[in-house]
Design a protein around this motif. Sequence first.
Motif, mmCIF file in Angstrom:
data_model
loop_
_atom_site.group_PDB
_atom_site.id
_atom_site.type_symbol
_atom_site.label_atom_id
_atom_site.label_comp_id
_atom_site.label_asym_id
_atom_site.label_seq_id
_atom_site.Cartn_x
_atom_site.Cartn_y
_atom_site.Cartn_z
ATOM 1 N N ALA A 1 45.646 32.225 29.838
ATOM 2 C CA ALA A 1 45.408 33.072 28.665
ATOM 3 C C ALA A 1 45.368 34.546 29.066
ATOM 4 O O ALA A 1 45.926 35.398 28.377
ATOM 5 N N ALA A 2 44.730 34.854 30.187
ATOM 6 C CA ALA A 2 44.656 36.238 30.650
ATOM 7 C C ALA A 2 46.038 36.787 30.978
ATOM 8 O O ALA A 2 46.320 37.963 30.732
ATOM 9 N N SER A 3 46.904 35.943 31.524
ATOM 10 C CA SER A 3 48.265 36.406 31.814
ATOM 11 C C SER A 3 49.023 36.706 30.525
ATOM 12 O O SER A 3 49.814 37.639 30.474
ATOM 13 N N PHE A 4 48.759 35.950 29.467
ATOM 14 C CA PHE A 4 49.381 36.227 28.171
ATOM 15 C C PHE A 4 48.844 37.508 27.560
ATOM 16 O O PHE A 4 49.540 38.185 26.821
ATOM 17 N N LEU A 5 47.597 37.827 27.864
ATOM 18 C CA LEU A 5 46.973 39.032 27.311
ATOM 19 C C LEU A 5 47.309 40.284 28.105
ATOM 20 O O LEU A 5 46.965 41.388 27.695
ATOM 21 N N GLY A 6 47.927 40.109 29.258
ATOM 22 C CA GLY A 6 48.282 41.267 30.074
ATOM 23 C C GLY A 6 47.104 41.849 30.840
ATOM 24 O O GLY A 6 47.150 43.005 31.259
ATOM 25 N N MET A 7 46.045 41.066 31.036
ATOM 26 C CA MET A 7 44.938 41.535 31.869
ATOM 27 C C MET A 7 45.452 41.617 33.304
ATOM 28 O O MET A 7 46.257 40.798 33.727
ATOM 29 N N GLY A 8 44.987 42.563 34.061
ATOM 30 C CA GLY A 8 45.413 42.695 35.445
ATOM 31 C C GLY A 8 44.925 41.544 36.304
ATOM 32 O O GLY A 8 43.947 40.869 35.966
ATOM 33 N N LEU A 9 45.585 41.343 37.430
ATOM 34 C CA LEU A 9 45.211 40.250 38.330
ATOM 35 C C LEU A 9 43.786 40.423 38.858
ATOM 36 O O LEU A 9 43.029 39.465 38.908
ATOM 37 N N LYS A 10 43.419 41.641 39.236
ATOM 38 C CA LYS A 10 42.065 41.880 39.764
ATOM 39 C C LYS A 10 41.002 41.612 38.700
ATOM 40 O O LYS A 10 39.987 40.963 38.975
ATOM 41 N N THR A 11 41.233 42.096 37.491
ATOM 42 C CA THR A 11 40.277 41.886 36.403
ATOM 43 C C THR A 11 40.178 40.404 36.064
ATOM 44 O O THR A 11 39.083 39.872 35.888
ATOM 45 N N THR A 12 41.316 39.745 35.993
ATOM 46 C CA THR A 12 41.337 38.316 35.700
ATOM 47 C C THR A 12 40.598 37.536 36.778
ATOM 48 O O THR A 12 39.762 36.681 36.475
ATOM 49 N N THR A 13 40.885 37.850 38.036
ATOM 50 C CA THR A 13 40.237 37.137 39.143
ATOM 51 C C THR A 13 38.734 37.346 39.124
ATOM 52 O O THR A 13 37.967 36.394 39.331
ATOM 53 N N ALA A 14 38.292 38.561 38.854
ATOM 54 C CA ALA A 14 36.847 38.839 38.804
ATOM 55 C C ALA A 14 36.184 38.069 37.663
ATOM 56 O O ALA A 14 35.143 37.421 37.863
ATOM 57 N N ALA A 15 36.772 38.113 36.467
ATOM 58 C CA ALA A 15 36.183 37.428 35.318
ATOM 59 C C ALA A 15 36.180 35.913 35.521
ATOM 60 O O ALA A 15 35.171 35.242 35.251
ATOM 61 N N VAL A 16 37.280 35.386 36.016
ATOM 62 C CA VAL A 16 37.370 33.936 36.235
ATOM 63 C C VAL A 16 36.410 33.512 37.349
ATOM 64 O O VAL A 16 35.750 32.479 37.240
ATOM 65 N N SER A 17 36.286 34.314 38.400
ATOM 66 C CA SER A 17 35.354 33.993 39.499
ATOM 67 C C SER A 17 33.919 33.904 38.991
ATOM 68 O O SER A 17 33.187 32.967 39.326
ATOM 69 N N LEU A 18 33.516 34.884 38.205
ATOM 70 C CA LEU A 18 32.160 34.856 37.648
ATOM 71 C C LEU A 18 31.991 33.687 36.682
ATOM 72 O O LEU A 18 30.931 33.048 36.648
ATOM 73 N N GLY A 19 33.033 33.389 35.908
ATOM 74 C CA GLY A 19 32.984 32.239 35.011
ATOM 75 C C GLY A 19 32.873 30.921 35.765
ATOM 76 O O GLY A 19 32.121 30.032 35.375
#
Length: 157
Positions: A118-136
């Motif tokens: 979903a984050a890749s579809f939203l165009g979130m950056g890899l670093k932001t996505t990785t940080a959010a997913v890691s915390l999740g």
Amino acid sequence: MLRKYLTVFFISMVPLLELRGGVPWAVAMDLPTIPSIIVCAIGNMIPVPIIYLFARKVLIWGADKPYIGKPFSLILDKGERGGRKLIQKAGRGGLFMALLLFVGIPLPGTGAWTGTLAASFLGMGLKTTTAAVSLGVALAGCIMAIASTGLFAVLGF
């Protein structure tokens, strides 16, 4: 002991099971809770950059192919719907927290794989996505450990 940790590590890498399956499996095998959460979280996070960088491209490529087109289209549609839901609920500014909670609340279909897609579809950056997913994933690990063993067992009482 290493074999048990490898088992929960690889279970946590499997889509749909992910850490939500790895932590209860670790509890069932009488592994210590905190190290098990860490091993499961690492196993759950390893596919994230690969999913982010390649999954959408592969799904788009395969969506019109015979035999694989229907499942690829379904996954593509699910990722797009997940992305739209996140934007509707959080707006652009709250995407980080929305993604963290989407991945962190252990419900079917809301893990690191779906969240990263979903984050890749939203165009979130890899670093932001990785940080959010890691915390999740960390949040989901804590929730699953408490659900599997109880709060006092997680805390060592």
